[in-house]
Scaffold this motif. Structure first.
Motif, PDB file in Angstrom:
ATOM      1  N   GLY A 188      83.027  65.575   9.604  1.00 41.28           N
ATOM      2  CA  GLY A 188      82.801  66.310   8.365  1.00 41.28           C
ATOM      3  C   GLY A 188      81.981  67.580   8.596  1.00 41.28           C
ATOM      4  N   GLU A 189      80.894  67.443   9.368  1.00 37.21           N
ATOM      5  CA  GLU A 189      80.024  68.595   9.657  1.00 37.21           C
ATOM      6  C   GLU A 189      80.767  69.644  10.499  1.00 37.21           C
ATOM      7  OE1 GLU A 189      77.080  69.567   8.790  1.00 37.21           O
ATOM      8  OE2 GLU A 189      76.279  67.842   7.735  1.00 37.21           O
ATOM      9  N   ILE A 238      78.806  78.043   0.895  1.00 39.44           N
ATOM     10  CA  ILE A 238      80.039  77.629   1.564  1.00 39.44           C
ATOM     11  C   ILE A 238      81.051  77.266   0.477  1.00 39.44           C
ATOM     12  CG2 ILE A 238      81.047  75.939   3.145  1.00 39.44           C
ATOM     13  CD1 ILE A 238      78.219  75.730   4.417  1.00 39.44           C
ATOM     14  N   ARG A 279      84.082  72.640   1.471  1.00 39.26           N
ATOM     15  CA  ARG A 279      83.241  71.441   1.328  1.00 39.26           C
ATOM     16  C   ARG A 279      84.107  70.206   1.083  1.00 39.26           C
ATOM     17  NH1 ARG A 279      80.040  74.873  -2.487  1.00 39.26           N
ATOM     18  NH2 ARG A 279      80.817  73.506  -4.116  1.00 39.26           N
ATOM     19  N   ALA A 318      71.608  76.578   0.049  1.00 37.35           N
ATOM     20  CA  ALA A 318      72.428  77.197   1.094  1.00 37.35           C
ATOM     21  C   ALA A 318      73.839  76.617   1.141  1.00 37.35           C
ATOM     22  CB  ALA A 318      71.744  77.022   2.450  1.00 37.35           C
ATOM     23  N   LEU A 319      74.021  75.368   0.702  1.00 40.91           N
ATOM     24  CA  LEU A 319      75.343  74.744   0.740  1.00 40.91           C
ATOM     25  C   LEU A 319      76.287  75.396  -0.275  1.00 40.91           C
ATOM     26  CD1 LEU A 319      77.080  72.569   2.024  1.00 40.91           C
ATOM     27  CD2 LEU A 319      76.112  70.902   0.453  1.00 40.91           C
ATOM     28  N   LEU A 375      83.114  71.535   8.279  1.00 42.88           N
ATOM     29  CA  LEU A 375      82.336  72.422   7.398  1.00 42.88           C
ATOM     30  C   LEU A 375      81.871  73.672   8.140  1.00 42.88           C
ATOM     31  CD1 LEU A 375      80.837  72.290   4.424  1.00 42.88           C
ATOM     32  CD2 LEU A 375      78.829  72.096   5.881  1.00 42.88           C
ATOM     33  N   LEU A 376      81.326  73.472   9.346  1.00 49.74           N
ATOM     34  CA  LEU A 376      80.823  74.605  10.128  1.00 49.74           C
ATOM     35  C   LEU A 376      81.968  75.549  10.524  1.00 49.74           C
ATOM     36  CD1 LEU A 376      78.136  72.898  12.398  1.00 49.74           C
ATOM     37  CD2 LEU A 376      77.743  74.696  10.709  1.00 49.74           C
ATOM     38  N   ALA A 429      86.150  69.303   4.191  1.00 49.00           N
ATOM     39  CA  ALA A 429      85.272  68.695   5.194  1.00 49.00           C
ATOM     40  C   ALA A 429      84.965  67.245   4.827  1.00 49.00           C
ATOM     41  CB  ALA A 429      83.982  69.493   5.315  1.00 49.00           C
ATOM     42  N   ALA A 430      84.705  66.987   3.546  1.00 48.42           N
ATOM     43  CA  ALA A 430      84.381  65.623   3.112  1.00 48.42           C
ATOM     44  C   ALA A 430      85.585  64.697   3.316  1.00 48.42           C
ATOM     45  CB  ALA A 430      83.942  65.622   1.646  1.00 48.42           C
ATOM     46  N   PRO A 477      71.931  80.948   7.251  1.00 49.36           N
ATOM     47  CA  PRO A 477      72.403  80.264   6.041  1.00 49.36           C
ATOM     48  C   PRO A 477      73.457  79.184   6.296  1.00 49.36           C
ATOM     49  CG  PRO A 477      72.472  82.646   5.757  1.00 49.36           C
ATOM     50  CD  PRO A 477      72.068  82.397   7.163  1.00 49.36           C
ATOM     51  N   LEU A 478      74.392  79.431   7.239  1.00 44.50           N
ATOM     52  CA  LEU A 478      75.454  78.458   7.480  1.00 44.50           C
ATOM     53  C   LEU A 478      74.872  77.134   8.003  1.00 44.50           C
ATOM     54  CD1 LEU A 478      78.481  77.843   7.461  1.00 44.50           C
ATOM     55  CD2 LEU A 478      78.628  78.752   9.779  1.00 44.50           C
ATOM     56  N   ALA A 524      71.781  76.112   7.559  1.00 45.59           N
ATOM     57  CA  ALA A 524      71.007  75.514   6.468  1.00 45.59           C
ATOM     58  C   ALA A 524      71.949  74.756   5.536  1.00 45.59           C
ATOM     59  CB  ALA A 524      70.252  76.597   5.714  1.00 45.59           C
ATOM     60  N   GLY A 525      73.132  75.316   5.276  1.00 46.01           N
ATOM     61  CA  GLY A 525      74.126  74.641   4.438  1.00 46.01           C
ATOM     62  C   GLY A 525      74.612  73.354   5.086  1.00 46.01           C
ATOM     63  N   PRO A 567      75.106  64.143   1.498  1.00 44.30           N
ATOM     64  CA  PRO A 567      76.268  63.521   0.845  1.00 44.30           C
ATOM     65  C   PRO A 567      77.234  62.864   1.829  1.00 44.30           C
ATOM     66  CG  PRO A 567      76.407  65.928   0.740  1.00 44.30           C
ATOM     67  CD  PRO A 567      75.029  65.583   1.217  1.00 44.30           C
ATOM     68  N   MET A 568      77.411  63.434   3.029  1.00 46.18           N
ATOM     69  CA  MET A 568      78.364  62.856   3.979  1.00 46.18           C
ATOM     70  C   MET A 568      77.924  61.461   4.448  1.00 46.18           C
ATOM     71  SD  MET A 568      80.878  64.644   4.143  1.00 46.18           S
ATOM     72  CE  MET A 568      81.846  64.172   5.529  1.00 46.18           C
ATOM     73  N   LEU A 585      72.159  70.600   4.612  1.00 41.42           N
ATOM     74  CA  LEU A 585      72.198  70.012   3.273  1.00 41.42           C
ATOM     75  C   LEU A 585      73.431  69.126   3.087  1.00 41.42           C
ATOM     76  CD1 LEU A 585      71.063  73.054   1.100  1.00 41.42           C
ATOM     77  CD2 LEU A 585      69.807  70.948   1.497  1.00 41.42           C
ATOM     78  N   PHE A 586      74.490  69.381   3.873  1.00 36.28           N
ATOM     79  CA  PHE A 586      75.735  68.614   3.766  1.00 36.28           C
ATOM     80  C   PHE A 586      75.580  67.223   4.396  1.00 36.28           C
ATOM     81  CE2 PHE A 586      80.445  68.148   4.695  1.00 36.28           C
ATOM     82  CZ  PHE A 586      80.836  68.180   3.367  1.00 36.28           C
ATOM     83  N   GLY A 627      83.320  77.255   7.297  1.00 33.02           N
ATOM     84  CA  GLY A 627      82.330  78.215   6.820  1.00 33.02           C
ATOM     85  C   GLY A 627      82.277  79.439   7.719  1.00 33.02           C
ATOM     86  N   TYR A 628      82.346  79.207   9.030  1.00 35.53           N
ATOM     87  CA  TYR A 628      82.261  80.317   9.984  1.00 35.53           C
ATOM     88  C   TYR A 628      83.433  81.280   9.823  1.00 35.53           C
ATOM     89  CZ  TYR A 628      81.504  82.826  14.316  1.00 35.53           C
ATOM     90  OH  TYR A 628      81.283  83.815  15.233  1.00 35.53           O
ATOM     91  N   LEU A 638      78.136  58.988   1.583  1.00 32.30           N
ATOM     92  CA  LEU A 638      79.539  58.673   1.285  1.00 32.30           C
ATOM     93  C   LEU A 638      80.037  57.562   2.210  1.00 32.30           C
ATOM     94  CD1 LEU A 638      82.232  59.632  -0.219  1.00 32.30           C
ATOM     95  CD2 LEU A 638      82.642  61.047   1.782  1.00 32.30           C
ATOM     96  N   ILE A 665      78.519  67.231  -3.378  1.00 29.66           N
ATOM     97  CA  ILE A 665      79.603  67.928  -2.683  1.00 29.66           C
ATOM     98  C   ILE A 665      80.250  68.985  -3.587  1.00 29.66           C
ATOM     99  CG2 ILE A 665      81.886  67.641  -1.613  1.00 29.66           C
ATOM    100  CD1 ILE A 665      80.947  64.788  -0.788  1.00 29.66           C
ATOM    101  N   LEU A 666      80.512  68.632  -4.845  1.00 22.25           N
ATOM    102  CA  LEU A 666      81.252  69.539  -5.737  1.00 22.25           C
ATOM    103  C   LEU A 666      80.365  70.594  -6.389  1.00 22.25           C
ATOM    104  CD1 LEU A 666      83.576  66.915  -7.457  1.00 22.25           C
ATOM    105  CD2 LEU A 666      84.148  68.465  -5.603  1.00 22.25           C
TER     106      LEU A 666
END
Lengths: 115, 242
Positions: free
Chosen positions: A102-103, A72, A77, A68-69, A106-107, A80-81, B170-171, B173-174, B181-182, B177-178, A110-111, B185, A62-63
């Motif tokens: 969380g997702e 963001i 991040r 691609a992550l 993030l979306l 979101a977590a 890209p968003l 794809a990110g 960890p989620m 990848l997230f 990020g957007y 966790l 996460i950190l």
């Protein structure tokens, strides 16, 4: 002959550089676990070690993200977590609820930050 | 309290394992993760069957990501091998914690070879959660079914990611990848019901990033040793105090 070697080379590398260096730790675990029962202190300690390593992997993903992550921002991040984890706690410790929230955060984050 | 769950045959236990793999959140997570790994393999010019074989043989997404990016980036073979082996140290305590759960009266060493190879984060987390409720003599086939279900998802998703590569914005794809960890966790937090596991989890979350930030060598191994031993010690002291 050389053509055969060239064809098989990536698979040989896979076994020597990928499979064996990875599998050795599992094999060692198989040897060390002999004679231990599930309540023994060694097993309790092994579980604590494995859990701490896993937590470290999660925090690093996460950190210190890659690929691609990493595009963001860190703040998005982490937010979101945290939101995901709070949702997980709120909905009777449901993993799915935590992942979805969380997702979504993030979306959304990020957007708005990237557009 | 009701008795342990049992199955009519080993095959039935194996099928039950596959079923619980398919219906768990990890099925989605592994699919998402391996779509990412597939995209990576495509980017570095590996063959799709090479990727599939690496999933079956290595069966650890972090090691595969390291292997693909190191070899693809032209690192010397010995350097790639060292990076892979360092990432795999965590498998040792996992196997040591898992196998005693699987071993029953009539379990042979050879019965444990396959579950040992199958040991990976997702399978480990789910096995520790589900196995205690299952009859001892059916735990090995159940565990193998669980892992086989996950491996099927991983291999298939690797192909999908390979051919999808570079099509994804890209968003997205990110976000893919997230997923890893989620889900790790939350599922690890759910599994940590005993005080020692909660302590180890909390210490690991704090110590891991600090060591990584300071660029301490073998940071994950030290996270495990320090965080795990601290948790064990605090738990022992609390036990003495009460």
């Amino acid at each position: 002959m050389n053509a055969v070697i060239a064809e098989l080379w990536p698979y040989l590398v896979l076994v020597m550089v990928g499979f064996l260096p990875n599998e050795i730790w599992r094999a060692l675990g198989l040897v060390l676990a002999r004679g231990l029962n599930e309540d023994s202190q060694m097993v309790v300690l092994a579980r604590a070690l494995a859990t701490a390593i896993l937590a470290g992997v999660i925090a690093k993903l996460i950190l210190f993200s890659s690929g691609a992550l990493a595009n963001i921002p860190l703040a998005v991040r982490v937010t979101a977590a945290v939101c995901g984890f709070l949702a997980f706690l709120a909905v009777k410790r449901t993993v799915f609820a935590g992942v979805v929230v969380g997702e979504a955060v993030l979306l959304a984050g990020g957007y708005f930050l990237l557009h | 309290m009701s008795g342990p769950i049992t199955y009519a045959s080993s095959a039935a236990a194996f099928r039950a394992g596959v079923k619980s793999a398919v219906t768990s959140v990890f099925f989605l997570v592994i699919s998402g993760t391996y779509v990412g790994v597939g995209a990576l393999a495509h980017g570095y010019g590996f063959a799709p069957w090479w990727l599939a074989l690496s999933t079956v043989l290595v069966w650890a997404a972090p090691a595969q990501v390291i292997l693909i990016s190191a070899l693809g980036g032209g690192a010397p073979l010995i350097e790639a091998a060292i990076a892979v082996t360092l990432s795999a140290i965590r498998l040792l305590p996992m196997v040591v914690a898992l196998l005693p759960l699987l071993r029953g009266k009539g379990t042979w060493l050879r019965d444990l070879v396959l579950p040992t190879h199958f040991t990976a984060i997702s399978m480990w987390v789910e096995s520790l959660r589900l196995l205690p409720a299952i009859a001892h003599e059916r735990r090995v086939p159940f565990c193998n079914g669980l892992a086989a279900g996950y491996m099927f998802a991983a291999t298939g998703s690797g192909f999908i990611g390979y051919y999808l590569a570079a099509e994804l914005p890209p968003l997205l794809a990110g976000a893919l990848l997230f997923l890893t960890p989620m889900s790790f966790l939350m599922s690890t937090a759910r599994n940590a019901r005993m005080m020692i596991d909660r302590l180890a989890f909390g210490f690991g979350l704090m110590i891991g990033p600090v060591l990584a930030y300071w660029h301490v060598g073998l940071d994950l191994m030290w996270t495990g040793v320090i965080g795990g031993s601290l948790a064990y010690a605090v738990n022992r002291l609390r036990g003495v105090a009460t």
